[in-house]
Design a protein around this motif. Structure first.
Motif, short mmCIF file in Angstrom:
data_model
loop_
_atom_site.label_atom_id
_atom_site.label_comp_id
_atom_site.label_asym_id
_atom_site.label_seq_id
_atom_site.Cartn_x
_atom_site.Cartn_y
_atom_site.Cartn_z
N UNK A 210 -31.22 -30.97 -3.26
CA UNK A 210 -30.94 -32.39 -3.13
C UNK A 210 -29.47 -32.66 -3.36
N UNK A 211 -28.90 -33.46 -2.54
CA UNK A 211 -27.51 -33.85 -2.71
C UNK A 211 -27.43 -35.01 -3.71
N UNK A 212 -26.29 -35.12 -4.36
CA UNK A 212 -26.11 -36.15 -5.41
C UNK A 212 -26.37 -37.55 -4.88
N UNK A 213 -25.93 -37.84 -3.66
CA UNK A 213 -26.12 -39.20 -3.14
C UNK A 213 -27.58 -39.49 -2.79
N UNK A 214 -28.43 -38.45 -2.73
CA UNK A 214 -29.85 -38.65 -2.44
C UNK A 214 -30.65 -38.98 -3.70
N UNK A 215 -30.06 -38.74 -4.86
CA UNK A 215 -30.75 -38.99 -6.12
C UNK A 215 -30.44 -40.41 -6.58
N UNK A 216 -31.47 -41.22 -6.58
CA UNK A 216 -31.29 -42.60 -7.06
C UNK A 216 -31.56 -42.61 -8.57
N UNK A 217 -30.61 -43.15 -9.32
CA UNK A 217 -30.76 -43.20 -10.77
C UNK A 217 -31.02 -44.65 -11.17
N UNK A 218 -32.09 -44.82 -11.90
CA UNK A 218 -32.43 -46.14 -12.43
C UNK A 218 -31.79 -46.25 -13.81
N UNK A 219 -30.58 -46.79 -13.88
CA UNK A 219 -29.85 -46.84 -15.14
C UNK A 219 -30.52 -47.75 -16.17
N UNK A 220 -31.14 -48.79 -15.73
CA UNK A 220 -31.84 -49.67 -16.68
C UNK A 220 -32.96 -48.91 -17.37
N UNK A 221 -33.74 -48.18 -16.59
CA UNK A 221 -34.83 -47.41 -17.18
C UNK A 221 -34.29 -46.29 -18.07
N UNK A 222 -33.20 -45.65 -17.67
CA UNK A 222 -32.59 -44.61 -18.50
C UNK A 222 -32.16 -45.20 -19.85
N UNK A 223 -31.58 -46.39 -19.84
CA UNK A 223 -31.20 -47.07 -21.08
C UNK A 223 -32.43 -47.38 -21.93
N UNK A 224 -33.44 -47.97 -21.32
CA UNK A 224 -34.63 -48.37 -22.07
C UNK A 224 -35.39 -47.19 -22.65
N UNK A 225 -35.40 -46.04 -21.96
CA UNK A 225 -36.16 -44.87 -22.40
C UNK A 225 -35.32 -43.84 -23.13
N UNK A 226 -34.06 -44.13 -23.39
CA UNK A 226 -33.19 -43.19 -24.10
C UNK A 226 -33.82 -42.80 -25.43
N UNK A 227 -33.66 -41.53 -25.86
CA UNK A 227 -34.26 -41.10 -27.12
C UNK A 227 -33.48 -41.52 -28.36
N UNK A 228 -32.42 -42.30 -28.21
CA UNK A 228 -31.68 -42.84 -29.35
C UNK A 228 -31.65 -44.36 -29.22
N UNK A 229 -31.57 -45.04 -30.35
CA UNK A 229 -31.52 -46.50 -30.35
C UNK A 229 -30.20 -47.00 -29.77
N UNK A 230 -30.29 -47.91 -28.81
CA UNK A 230 -29.09 -48.46 -28.19
C UNK A 230 -29.21 -49.97 -28.09
N UNK A 231 -28.06 -50.61 -28.24
CA UNK A 231 -28.01 -52.07 -28.08
C UNK A 231 -26.69 -52.44 -27.42
N UNK A 232 -26.75 -53.43 -26.56
CA UNK A 232 -25.55 -54.01 -25.95
C UNK A 232 -25.38 -55.38 -26.57
N UNK A 233 -24.15 -55.67 -26.98
CA UNK A 233 -23.89 -56.95 -27.65
C UNK A 233 -22.69 -57.65 -27.04
N UNK A 234 -22.75 -58.97 -27.11
CA UNK A 234 -21.62 -59.81 -26.75
C UNK A 234 -21.36 -60.72 -27.95
N UNK A 235 -20.16 -60.58 -28.49
CA UNK A 235 -19.78 -61.37 -29.67
C UNK A 235 -20.80 -61.25 -30.79
N UNK A 236 -21.28 -60.02 -31.00
CA UNK A 236 -22.19 -59.64 -32.08
C UNK A 236 -23.60 -60.22 -31.92
N UNK A 237 -23.92 -60.68 -30.71
CA UNK A 237 -25.28 -61.11 -30.37
C UNK A 237 -25.87 -60.05 -29.45
N UNK A 238 -27.06 -59.58 -29.75
CA UNK A 238 -27.69 -58.52 -28.97
C UNK A 238 -28.21 -59.12 -27.67
N UNK A 239 -27.71 -58.60 -26.54
CA UNK A 239 -28.13 -59.09 -25.23
C UNK A 239 -29.10 -58.13 -24.56
#
Length: 189
Positions: free
Chosen positions: A1-30
């Motif tokens: 498979x070529x790299x451009x043929x692999x679709x990556x779902x970044x939202x799902x990768x973020x949600x299923x990551x094995x470490x706790x992650x948070x994105x914040x704006x001005x110290x509010x978790x978004x």
């Protein structure tokens, strides 16, 4: 498979990551992922929209840590330390926090945070806080809550004498002579 043929779902990768992650704006978790929600004993819906203040032991700790962390983020774009935080159910615990800012000119405007619960981590580390044993971290967190040796013993299912032994070890490690000084050092972010 070529790299451009692999679709990556970044939202799902973020949600299923094995470490706790948070994105914040001005110290509010978004946005946060499932592991982050689990670490803080809530659901994603419980957490998104909350300010990080909700997860600090005190408002003063939230404010002073924000100022200190902001300086590091503005200078280096990254930050890392170990600290005591508060779960949604009120329990205090140790966590390793790593952060990155996308906006160094306004350090807290847009950040990404990674959280690892230290009570679940084993192994050596250079920092004093992360060099504590899991039991020392448990005792330290309960001392921060103002619990007595008897109350800590009941909570951890050990004798008050055992709690005193761990407390003495903590006093030595932090080079302080009494519990109020120890608590102050433990909460110093």
């Amino acid at each position: 498979m070529r790299a451009e043929e692999v679709a990556i779902d970044y939202r799902r990768a973020f949600e299923d990551s094995p470490v706790g992650q948070a994105i914040a704006r001005n110290r509010v978790i978004v946005a946060c992922n499932h592991v982050f929600a689990s670490i803080f004993r809530g659901s994603i819906e419980d957490i998104v929209g909350q300010t990080f203040e909700r997860f600090y032991p005190t408002q003063a700790d939230f404010e002073s840590t924000g100022q200190r962390v902001g300086s590091f983020l503005a200078r280096d774009r990254t930050f890392s330390d170990d600290r005591v935080m508060r779960r949604l159910d009120g329990d205090l615990f140790w966590v390793r926090v790593r952060g990155f800012t996308y906006t160094p000119d306004d350090a807290h405007a847009h950040t990404l945070w990674v959280f690892t619960e230290l009570t679940a981590v084993h192994g050596a580390s250079e920092s004093l806080r992360s060099s504590l044993t899991p039991r020392e971290r448990d005792v330290a967190a309960l001392l921060i809550e103002g619990k007595t040796a008897k109350e800590i013993g009941r909570s951890l299912e050990v004798s008050p004498r055992t709690v005193d032994i761990y407390k003495t070890r903590l006093l030595r490690k932090y080079n302080v002579s009494n519990t109020p000084e120890l608590v102050k050092r433990l909460l110093a972010g």
